[in-house]
Design an enzyme around this catalytic site. Sequence first.
Site, PDB file in Angstrom:
ATOM      1  N   ASN A   1       0.860  -1.186   0.000  1.00 28.89           N
ATOM      2  CA  ASN A   1       0.000   0.000   0.000  1.00 28.89           C
ATOM      3  C   ASN A   1       0.900   1.241   0.000  1.00 28.89           C
ATOM      4  OD1 ASN A   1      -1.801   2.065   0.553  1.00 28.89           O
ATOM      5  ND2 ASN A   1      -2.195   1.421   2.667  1.00 28.89           N
ATOM      6  N   TRP A   2       0.979   1.886  -1.139  1.00 29.17           N
ATOM      7  CA  TRP A   2       1.889   3.044  -1.259  1.00 29.17           C
ATOM      8  C   TRP A   2       1.309   4.296  -0.596  1.00 29.17           C
ATOM      9  CZ3 TRP A   2       4.813   3.400  -6.626  1.00 29.17           C
ATOM     10  CH2 TRP A   2       5.707   2.326  -6.715  1.00 29.17           C
ATOM     11  N   LYS A   3       0.048   4.243  -0.206  1.00 28.26           N
ATOM     12  CA  LYS A   3      -0.604   5.420   0.415  1.00 28.26           C
ATOM     13  C   LYS A   3      -0.415   6.644  -0.485  1.00 28.26           C
ATOM     14  CE  LYS A   3       0.349   3.320   4.856  1.00 28.26           C
ATOM     15  NZ  LYS A   3       0.301   3.455   6.289  1.00 28.26           N
TER      16      LYS A   3
ATOM     17  N   HIS B   1      -9.312   1.248   5.190  1.00 27.88           N
ATOM     18  CA  HIS B   1      -8.013   1.401   5.865  1.00 27.88           C
ATOM     19  C   HIS B   1      -8.196   2.329   7.068  1.00 27.88           C
ATOM     20  CE1 HIS B   1      -3.868   2.505   6.680  1.00 27.88           C
ATOM     21  NE2 HIS B   1      -3.501   1.442   5.988  1.00 27.88           N
TER      22      HIS B   1
ATOM     23  N   GLU C   1      -6.508   4.637   8.180  1.00 32.36           N
ATOM     24  CA  GLU C   1      -6.242   6.065   7.919  1.00 32.36           C
ATOM     25  C   GLU C   1      -7.465   6.735   7.297  1.00 32.36           C
ATOM     26  OE1 GLU C   1      -2.589   5.470   5.797  1.00 32.36           O
ATOM     27  OE2 GLU C   1      -1.585   4.934   7.674  1.00 32.36           O
TER      28      GLU C   1
ATOM     29  N   GLU D   1      -5.197  -5.079  10.691  1.00 36.09           N
ATOM     30  CA  GLU D   1      -4.152  -4.081  10.873  1.00 36.09           C
ATOM     31  C   GLU D   1      -4.374  -3.344  12.194  1.00 36.09           C
ATOM     32  OE1 GLU D   1      -2.273  -2.891   6.909  1.00 36.09           O
ATOM     33  OE2 GLU D   1      -3.996  -1.589   7.173  1.00 36.09           O
TER      34      GLU D   1
ATOM     35  N   GLY E   1       2.852   1.916  10.817  1.00 39.79           N
ATOM     36  CA  GLY E   1       3.858   2.967  10.682  1.00 39.79           C
ATOM     37  C   GLY E   1       4.598   3.295  11.966  1.00 39.79           C
TER      38      GLY E   1
ATOM     39  N   SER F   1       3.674  -2.454  10.276  1.00 35.14           N
ATOM     40  CA  SER F   1       5.128  -2.508  10.493  1.00 35.14           C
ATOM     41  C   SER F   1       5.768  -3.835  10.080  1.00 35.14           C
ATOM     42  CB  SER F   1       5.467  -2.170  11.951  1.00 35.14           C
ATOM     43  OG  SER F   1       5.110  -0.812  12.230  1.00 35.14           O
TER      44      SER F   1
ATOM     45  N   GLY G   1       2.834  -1.191   4.261  1.00 31.45           N
ATOM     46  CA  GLY G   1       2.868   0.228   3.924  1.00 31.45           C
ATOM     47  C   GLY G   1       4.284   0.668   3.598  1.00 31.45           C
ATOM     48  N   GLY G   2       4.946   1.283   4.576  1.00 28.69           N
ATOM     49  CA  GLY G   2       6.259   1.894   4.362  1.00 28.69           C
ATOM     50  C   GLY G   2       7.266   1.007   3.653  1.00 28.69           C
TER      51      GLY G   2
HETATM   52  C1  PEP Z   1      -0.635   0.051   6.180  1.00 25.99           C
HETATM   53  O1  PEP Z   1      -0.835   1.248   6.263  1.00 25.99           O
HETATM   54  O2  PEP Z   1      -1.436  -0.669   5.573  1.00 25.99           O
HETATM   55  C2  PEP Z   1       0.547  -0.480   6.811  1.00 25.99           C
HETATM   56  C3  PEP Z   1       0.554  -1.735   7.137  1.00 25.99           C
HETATM   57  O3  PEP Z   1       1.575   0.405   7.050  1.00 25.99           O
HETATM   58  P1  PEP Z   1       3.040   0.065   7.614  1.00 25.99           P
HETATM   59  O4  PEP Z   1       3.492  -1.216   6.952  1.00 25.99           O
HETATM   60  O5  PEP Z   1       3.885   1.229   7.207  1.00 25.99           O
HETATM   61  O6  PEP Z   1       2.910  -0.088   9.069  1.00 25.99           O
END
Ligand code: PEP
Length: 253
Positions: free
Chosen positions: A13-15, A99, A101, A169, A175, A215, A236-237
């Site tokens: 997920n590049w957000k 999500h 966010e 999640e 993050g 994470s 994500g990241g």
């Molecule tokens: C996400 O936002 O879906 C996610 C899992 O982020 P991260 O891997 O950066 O925690």
Amino acid sequence: MSNTTFPPLVAGNWKMNGTLASLDEAKALMARLDGKTPACDVMLCPPFTLLFKMGETLADSTIAMGAQDCHPKETGAHTGDIAAEMIAETGATACIVGHSERRTDHGESNELVKAKAEAAHRAGLVAIICIGETIDQREAGRTLQVNTEQLKGSLPEGANAANTIIAYEPVWAIGTGHTPTTDQVAEVHGHIRAELGGLMGAEEAAKVRILYGGSVKPANAQELMAVENVNGALVGGASLKADDFFGIIEAYL
Ligand code: PEP
């Protein structure tokens, strides 16, 4: 890992990250995967603006593409929104909905998330429905209850293992660099599987992919992906750089 018909999925997920230059990371990932056959599906979910170009970039690869959100309606006066049907035209095969966010930044309710998942299904997209508790909810001992509420409230009629993926999640893990223990992940994933059994029947529920997200990185991927009822990761990241993302996919090599 549980016994599912569908291979596990590692989705990035590049957000709100990614410009045309970022397509080089997708190309680098394709190069890293060249000649390899991981025992999982791989997907990238770039921002809307990159979907068409990303679709072209990934055309000759085994990497699938998804979007990060959609509007419940097919067309209409909804300035700035994107319909699931528009997403499907780009070559995307999936859409993340709910999500945390979006639930937080945009006040999205379970009802709205459910309508978005329905829209994804209407357009022939797999809905990746995200659920997860906050740290306050966990500390109050409400983790399972919150995940049940979100799952029941967000899962549309007709959801099955082919058209729906659940991403657990924990909000406090996204993050932050903090991850639940493998026992905590196993507890929630097992609970989600059991709840899905009540909603769609145990046989179908056994096939639904339940991703862990929060994470995930190369250093912890193997351990997390080995947990019972974990059928892949939403990342994500660590999905923004091909080397990191490949390091996670390596858990399935
Ligand atoms: C996400 O936002 O879906 C996610 C899992 O982020 P991260 O891997 O950066 O925690």
